[in-house]
Structure formats: structure tokens, C-alpha cells
Design a protein around this motif. Structure first.
Motif, PDB file in Angstrom:
ATOM      1  N   ASN A 138       0.883  -0.821   0.275  1.00  0.00           N
ATOM      2  CA  ASN A 138      -0.255  -0.274  -0.378  1.00  0.00           C
ATOM      3  C   ASN A 138       0.778   1.167  -0.175  1.00  0.00           C
ATOM      4  O   ASN A 138       0.343   2.101   0.530  1.00  0.00           O
ATOM      5  N   ARG A 139       1.702   1.102  -0.621  1.00  0.00           N
ATOM      6  CA  ARG A 139       3.361   2.588  -0.882  1.00  0.00           C
ATOM      7  C   ARG A 139       2.785   2.798  -2.074  1.00  0.00           C
ATOM      8  O   ARG A 139       3.966   3.531  -3.135  1.00  0.00           O
ATOM      9  N   LEU A 140       1.920   3.043  -3.062  1.00  0.00           N
ATOM     10  CA  LEU A 140       2.118   3.724  -4.933  1.00  0.00           C
ATOM     11  C   LEU A 140       2.056   5.036  -4.612  1.00  0.00           C
ATOM     12  O   LEU A 140       2.746   5.742  -5.507  1.00  0.00           O
ATOM     13  N   VAL A 141       1.069   5.853  -3.420  1.00  0.00           N
ATOM     14  CA  VAL A 141       1.175   7.112  -3.198  1.00  0.00           C
ATOM     15  C   VAL A 141       2.283   8.026  -3.498  1.00  0.00           C
ATOM     16  O   VAL A 141       2.705   9.011  -3.627  1.00  0.00           O
ATOM     17  N   VAL A 142       3.316   6.828  -2.653  1.00  0.00           N
ATOM     18  CA  VAL A 142       4.945   7.787  -2.609  1.00  0.00           C
ATOM     19  C   VAL A 142       5.955   7.507  -3.437  1.00  0.00           C
ATOM     20  O   VAL A 142       6.928   7.580  -4.047  1.00  0.00           O
ATOM     21  N   LEU A 143       5.021   7.171  -5.098  1.00  0.00           N
ATOM     22  CA  LEU A 143       6.089   7.084  -6.033  1.00  0.00           C
ATOM     23  C   LEU A 143       6.773   8.165  -6.829  1.00  0.00           C
ATOM     24  O   LEU A 143       8.520   8.271  -7.265  1.00  0.00           O
ATOM     25  N   PRO A 144       6.091   9.534  -7.102  1.00  0.00           N
ATOM     26  CA  PRO A 144       6.912  10.231  -6.758  1.00  0.00           C
ATOM     27  C   PRO A 144       7.808  10.705  -5.991  1.00  0.00           C
ATOM     28  O   PRO A 144       8.796  10.814  -6.796  1.00  0.00           O
ATOM     29  N   GLU A 145       7.970  10.445  -4.935  1.00  0.00           N
ATOM     30  CA  GLU A 145       8.650  10.587  -3.690  1.00  0.00           C
ATOM     31  C   GLU A 145      10.271  10.163  -4.255  1.00  0.00           C
ATOM     32  O   GLU A 145      11.172  10.158  -4.490  1.00  0.00           O
ATOM     33  N   ILE A 146       9.320   8.911  -4.293  1.00  0.00           N
ATOM     34  CA  ILE A 146      10.637   7.408  -4.504  1.00  0.00           C
ATOM     35  C   ILE A 146      11.502   8.086  -5.996  1.00  0.00           C
ATOM     36  O   ILE A 146      12.894   8.262  -5.874  1.00  0.00           O
ATOM     37  N   ALA A 147      10.962   8.840  -7.593  1.00  0.00           N
ATOM     38  CA  ALA A 147      11.089   8.925  -8.432  1.00  0.00           C
ATOM     39  C   ALA A 147      12.840  10.078  -7.748  1.00  0.00           C
ATOM     40  O   ALA A 147      13.603  10.169  -8.604  1.00  0.00           O
ATOM     41  N   ARG A 148      12.595  11.180  -7.332  1.00  0.00           N
ATOM     42  CA  ARG A 148      13.308  12.199  -7.006  1.00  0.00           C
ATOM     43  C   ARG A 148      13.879  12.074  -5.814  1.00  0.00           C
ATOM     44  O   ARG A 148      14.986  12.094  -6.664  1.00  0.00           O
ATOM     45  N   LEU A 149      13.694  11.306  -4.783  1.00  0.00           N
ATOM     46  CA  LEU A 149      14.739  10.628  -4.107  1.00  0.00           C
ATOM     47  C   LEU A 149      16.117   9.992  -5.437  1.00  0.00           C
ATOM     48  O   LEU A 149      16.718  10.271  -4.908  1.00  0.00           O
ATOM     49  N   TYR A 150      15.972   9.013  -6.044  1.00  0.00           N
ATOM     50  CA  TYR A 150      15.968   8.323  -7.068  1.00  0.00           C
ATOM     51  C   TYR A 150      16.910   9.201  -7.749  1.00  0.00           C
ATOM     52  O   TYR A 150      18.596   9.476  -8.012  1.00  0.00           O
TER      53      TYR A 150
ATOM     54  N   VAL B 108      18.092  12.560  -6.395  1.00  0.00           N
ATOM     55  CA  VAL B 108      18.647  13.111  -5.745  1.00  0.00           C
ATOM     56  C   VAL B 108      20.528  11.946  -5.369  1.00  0.00           C
ATOM     57  O   VAL B 108      21.421  12.346  -5.444  1.00  0.00           O
ATOM     58  N   LEU B 109      19.621  10.772  -5.510  1.00  0.00           N
ATOM     59  CA  LEU B 109      21.223   9.958  -4.981  1.00  0.00           C
ATOM     60  C   LEU B 109      22.103  10.276  -6.950  1.00  0.00           C
ATOM     61  O   LEU B 109      23.139   9.578  -6.201  1.00  0.00           O
ATOM     62  N   ARG B 110      20.972  10.189  -7.467  1.00  0.00           N
ATOM     63  CA  ARG B 110      21.580   9.895  -8.992  1.00  0.00           C
ATOM     64  C   ARG B 110      22.806  11.447  -8.776  1.00  0.00           C
ATOM     65  O   ARG B 110      24.192  11.671  -9.623  1.00  0.00           O
ATOM     66  N   THR B 111      22.241  12.130  -8.990  1.00  0.00           N
ATOM     67  CA  THR B 111      23.070  13.300  -8.630  1.00  0.00           C
ATOM     68  C   THR B 111      24.132  13.646  -8.124  1.00  0.00           C
ATOM     69  O   THR B 111      25.472  13.598  -7.996  1.00  0.00           O
ATOM     70  N   GLU B 112      23.657  12.838  -6.646  1.00  0.00           N
ATOM     71  CA  GLU B 112      25.221  12.547  -5.789  1.00  0.00           C
ATOM     72  C   GLU B 112      26.181  11.741  -6.278  1.00  0.00           C
ATOM     73  O   GLU B 112      27.335  12.065  -6.172  1.00  0.00           O
TER      74      GLU B 112
ATOM     75  N   ARG C  63      25.797  18.399  -6.044  1.00  0.00           N
ATOM     76  CA  ARG C  63      24.389  18.478  -5.368  1.00  0.00           C
ATOM     77  C   ARG C  63      23.683  19.199  -5.492  1.00  0.00           C
ATOM     78  O   ARG C  63      23.162  20.296  -6.174  1.00  0.00           O
ATOM     79  N   GLN C  64      22.383  18.934  -6.148  1.00  0.00           N
ATOM     80  CA  GLN C  64      21.564  19.038  -5.757  1.00  0.00           C
ATOM     81  C   GLN C  64      20.715  20.667  -4.834  1.00  0.00           C
ATOM     82  O   GLN C  64      20.828  20.542  -4.064  1.00  0.00           O
ATOM     83  N   VAL C  65      20.754  21.693  -6.151  1.00  0.00           N
ATOM     84  CA  VAL C  65      20.332  22.783  -4.441  1.00  0.00           C
ATOM     85  C   VAL C  65      18.855  23.391  -5.344  1.00  0.00           C
ATOM     86  O   VAL C  65      19.104  23.972  -6.216  1.00  0.00           O
ATOM     87  N   GLN C  66      18.039  23.753  -4.414  1.00  0.00           N
ATOM     88  CA  GLN C  66      16.988  24.318  -4.085  1.00  0.00           C
ATOM     89  C   GLN C  66      17.072  26.312  -4.199  1.00  0.00           C
ATOM     90  O   GLN C  66      16.931  26.464  -3.287  1.00  0.00           O
ATOM     91  N   VAL C  67      16.891  27.231  -5.458  1.00  0.00           N
ATOM     92  CA  VAL C  67      17.113  28.309  -4.863  1.00  0.00           C
ATOM     93  C   VAL C  67      15.647  28.815  -5.492  1.00  0.00           C
ATOM     94  O   VAL C  67      15.518  28.309  -6.453  1.00  0.00           O
ATOM     95  N   ARG C  68      14.774  29.218  -4.200  1.00  0.00           N
ATOM     96  CA  ARG C  68      13.492  30.268  -4.556  1.00  0.00           C
ATOM     97  C   ARG C  68      14.162  31.608  -4.400  1.00  0.00           C
ATOM     98  O   ARG C  68      15.028  32.058  -3.238  1.00  0.00           O
ATOM     99  N   SER C  69      14.045  32.248  -5.567  1.00  0.00           N
ATOM    100  CA  SER C  69      13.983  34.097  -5.411  1.00  0.00           C
ATOM    101  C   SER C  69      12.480  34.409  -5.698  1.00  0.00           C
ATOM    102  O   SER C  69      11.379  34.208  -6.223  1.00  0.00           O
TER     103      SER C  69
ATOM    104  N   GLU D 202      32.276  21.367  -3.769  1.00  0.00           N
ATOM    105  CA  GLU D 202      31.310  19.959  -4.550  1.00  0.00           C
ATOM    106  C   GLU D 202      31.212  21.197  -5.626  1.00  0.00           C
ATOM    107  O   GLU D 202      30.360  22.211  -5.576  1.00  0.00           O
ATOM    108  N   GLY D 203      30.121  20.374  -6.903  1.00  0.00           N
ATOM    109  CA  GLY D 203      30.052  20.399  -7.924  1.00  0.00           C
ATOM    110  C   GLY D 203      28.482  21.170  -7.307  1.00  0.00           C
ATOM    111  O   GLY D 203      27.602  20.188  -6.691  1.00  0.00           O
ATOM    112  N   VAL D 204      27.666  22.243  -7.863  1.00  0.00           N
ATOM    113  CA  VAL D 204      25.918  22.015  -7.501  1.00  0.00           C
ATOM    114  C   VAL D 204      25.145  22.239  -9.157  1.00  0.00           C
ATOM    115  O   VAL D 204      25.892  22.831 -10.080  1.00  0.00           O
ATOM    116  N   GLU D 205      24.403  21.797  -8.573  1.00  0.00           N
ATOM    117  CA  GLU D 205      23.140  21.704  -9.809  1.00  0.00           C
ATOM    118  C   GLU D 205      22.162  22.640  -9.499  1.00  0.00           C
ATOM    119  O   GLU D 205      21.506  22.132  -8.241  1.00  0.00           O
TER     120      GLU D 205
END
Length: 179
Positions: free
Chosen positions: A86-98, A100-104, A109-115, A137-140
Motif C-alpha cells: 500500500n505504498r503506490l502513493v510514494v512513487l513520485p517521491e521515490i523518483a525524486r529521491l532516486y 538525488v542519489l544519482r546526482t550525488e 549536489r542539487q540545490v533548490q533556489v527560490r527567488s 562540490e559541484g552544484v546543480e
């Protein structure tokens, strides 16, 4: 609630990442997770996923049918596992975390910038350079415009948060004045 979803999704994302590392199928997993996340985020399907009255196997079958030829056997097994738990609801978060791991893994390193205002290419470049020095380290950069900040920027890199926004400073001042 967002923290709960991340906590639930993290072991799945890490397991998928480890499997991708073993098989060298990083791009295949990225594509499969992207497809599954987009499908699970569709408002109609998201309603079925979160509805406890809809049988899990029915939702699983819908996802597998939509993915049809685009999903490997292992990706199909992931969908079945998530449905069974009963975890299908977390699919978008699994994709996001994957992602992040791939970028690391690439040493970036992924950096969120709100301006509050749109940042020019030169501003983004100098910000990336400064963050690279600070983080070592490098940043995205993932830049988003958010007028609610009033002015300034807010930077998030994992647990590091730099709030240089006017809204953040006003909130801090209100807290100090106990308003």
C-alpha cells in the motif's frame, strides 16, 4: 506529512539505486521511475491510488497497463511490491529521491533556489560558483521564482538552509519581538 512520505520512500529509492548500480541501468531506472511518478501524479489515478475502497491489485494493474512495454520486469516487480505494501502513493517521491542519489553519485549536489525575482544566467552562474566553494562540490541549481518571498533568495541543499529572503527576515524579527 511530506517528511513521512520521504521516510517511507527513501528505502525504496535506495534499493532501486543500488540495483541500478549493480546492473548499470541508471537511465532505464530513471525513465521507468519518471513514467511511474508522472502516472501516479495524474489526478484521476492519484484519486484511485489514495482511495482505500479501490482494490490495490486493480490500481497495480492500471499502472502496469499504462507502463506496458516501457517497464522492465524489475520495474514491474517494484510496482507490485509497492501495491502489496500500500505504498503506490510514494512513487513520485521515490523518483525524486532516486534522482538525488544519482546526482550525488556524479559528485554534484542539487540545490533548490527560490527567488522573489527571476535570476539572470550570470546571477545563477555566480551563485553556483559561490555555492561550489561553500559546499566543496559541484552544484546543480534548481531555480524557481516565488514572489511570496518579497525580496531576496532562499537556498536549500539537503539540510543546509540559507534564508536571505525579506519574508524570512520579517518572520525572524516577529519571533524575536514575540509578535
Amino acid at each position: 506529512m511530506a517528511g513521512d512520505i520521504t521516510t517511507i520512500a527513501r528505502p525504496y529509492a535506495e534499493a532501486v539505486f543500488e540495483r541500478a548500480k549493480e546492473s548499470g541501468e541508471f537511465d532505464e531506472w530513471s525513465g521507468a521511475l519518471e513514467l511511474l511518478a508522472a502516472t501516479a501524479s495524474d489526478p484521476q489515478l492519484a484519486h484511485h491510488i489514495s482511495n482505500p475502497n479501490v482494490p490495490r491489485d486493480r490500481v497495480q494493474d492500471m499502472l502496469l497497463e499504462i507502463g506496458a512495454d516501457a517497464l522492465s520486469e524489475e520495474a514491474r516487480n517494484l510496482v507490485k511490491l509497492l501495491a502489496a505494501n500500500n505504498r503506490l502513493v510514494v512513487l513520485p517521491e521515490i523518483a525524486r529521491l532516486y534522482d538525488v542519489l544519482r546526482t550525488e553519485q556524479k559528485g554534484v549536489r542539487q540545490v533548490q533556489v527560490r527567488s522573489a525575482y527571476a535570476l539572470s544566467a550570470s546571477q545563477q552562474k555566480s551563485l553556483a560558483s559561490a555555492l561550489k566553494k561553500r559546499l566543496g562540490e559541484g552544484v546543480e541549481l534548481m531555480v524557481e521564482k516565488d514572489p511570496s518571498l518579497i525580496g531576496g533568495i532562499e537556498i536549500r541543499a539537503d539540510d543546509l538552509v540559507i534564508d536571505g529572503s525579506v519574508r524570512g527576515k520579517l518572520e525572524k524579527l516577529a519571533t524575536e519581538l514575540q509578535i
